[in-house]
Design an enzyme around this catalytic site. Structure first.
Site, PDB file in Angstrom:
ATOM      1  N   GLY A 233       0.785  -1.242   0.000  1.00  0.00           N
ATOM      2  CA  GLY A 233       0.000   0.000   0.000  1.00  0.00           C
ATOM      3  C   GLY A 233       0.811   1.282   0.000  1.00  0.00           C
ATOM      4  O   GLY A 233       0.332   2.316   0.463  1.00  0.00           O
TER       5      GLY A 233
ATOM      6  N   ASN B 217      -4.765   2.064 -13.237  1.00  0.00           N
ATOM      7  CA  ASN B 217      -3.792   1.142 -12.648  1.00  0.00           C
ATOM      8  C   ASN B 217      -2.410   1.768 -12.760  1.00  0.00           C
ATOM      9  O   ASN B 217      -2.135   2.539 -13.675  1.00  0.00           O
ATOM     10  CB  ASN B 217      -3.810  -0.199 -13.392  1.00  0.00           C
ATOM     11  CG  ASN B 217      -2.844  -1.200 -12.787  1.00  0.00           C
ATOM     12  OD1 ASN B 217      -2.764  -1.331 -11.556  1.00  0.00           O
ATOM     13  ND2 ASN B 217      -2.098  -1.900 -13.623  1.00  0.00           N
TER      14      ASN B 217
ATOM     15  N   HIS C 177       1.616   0.747 -13.114  1.00  0.00           N
ATOM     16  CA  HIS C 177       2.452  -0.399 -13.482  1.00  0.00           C
ATOM     17  C   HIS C 177       3.923   0.030 -13.474  1.00  0.00           C
ATOM     18  O   HIS C 177       4.259   1.095 -14.003  1.00  0.00           O
ATOM     19  CB  HIS C 177       2.050  -0.922 -14.871  1.00  0.00           C
ATOM     20  CG  HIS C 177       2.827  -2.123 -15.263  1.00  0.00           C
ATOM     21  ND1 HIS C 177       2.525  -3.381 -14.782  1.00  0.00           N
ATOM     22  CD2 HIS C 177       3.920  -2.269 -16.047  1.00  0.00           C
ATOM     23  CE1 HIS C 177       3.403  -4.245 -15.270  1.00  0.00           C
ATOM     24  NE2 HIS C 177       4.255  -3.605 -16.031  1.00  0.00           N
TER      25      HIS C 177
END
Ligand code: GRF
Length: 208
Positions: free
Chosen positions: A14, A109, A111
């Site tokens: 996280g 997202n 990456h």
């Protein structure tokens, strides 16, 4: 966009979630994290969210008979909180087309490579083993194809000849923490459009 509520999905550490929390706290990102959901009960990110006073939820994927059933449960929780944007931050589950269709062009997202190079797991190690001279981080819109959606932000990280894969990953992570909150702000500001597979940022135009 008037609704600036986001939902964050995590599976572990996280640190990107923390970067988003910090950027909201210091006023540089105008957003509200409505919920943090983890498929793993032991995700350290859940504690980070709780410390920040954010609602957390553990939804165990093993408790569902299919990917679609698990995804439907997540979608229901996110819809209940009226989120405008879903942010995957180290969420280690593939999303079904059904999930993606529930939030069209509203899922981000992060990456750890310069996509379309090195999609999938361990993007940093893939890049290091390949011997590229630059790598980096990418924030993209999620489509049903893994790590293949329109690119919102990227940051370049040079690869040092003396790097280890772990050192490279650590330097990429610093950039992840910078560009993810930035990309969330761009998405929430609205006014952007997608042409083909190109994401074109707006100029702060309110599209809500
Ligand atoms: C990050 O490297 C991110 O790019 C990838 O998973 C990792 C998550 O790290 N998708 P954290 O949980 O945000 O610390």
């Amino acid at each position: 966009m008037r609704n600036r509520r986001i939902g964050v999905l995590i599976s572990g550490r996280g640190s990107n979630l923390q970067a988003i929390i910090d950027r909201i706290a210091d006023g540089r990102l105008d957003a509200t994290i409505a919920i943090v959901i983890s498929n793993r009960a032991d995700a350290a990110g859940l504690a980070r969210a709780a410390r920040a006073g954010i609602e957390t939820l553990h939804v165990d994927h093993k408790g569902y008979g299919s990917r679609e059933a698990f995804d439907r449960a997540l979608v229901a929780e996110l819809r209940q909180r009226d989120v405008a944007l879903v942010c995957l931050a180290g969420f280690m589950r593939l999303l079904s087309a059904e999930f993606v269709d529930a939030f069209p062009n509203r899922i981000l997202n992060i990456h750890p490579s310069l996509l379309p190079a090195f999609p999938g797991l361990d993007g940093q190690a893939q890049a290091w083993e390949h011997g590229v001279k630059v790598s980096g981080a990418t924030v993209h819109i999620v489509t049903p194809e893994l790590d293949a959606g329109p690119i919102v932000c990227q940051a370049v990280v040079p690869v040092d000849g003396g790097d280890t894969a772990a050192a490279l990953a650590a330097r990429i992570l610093v950039e992840e923490h910078r560009i993810y909150p930035e990309a969330i702000g761009i998405m929430l500001d609205g006014g952007w459009r997608i042409e083909g597979r190109r994401f074109i940022a707006g100029r702060g135009v309110d599209d809500a």
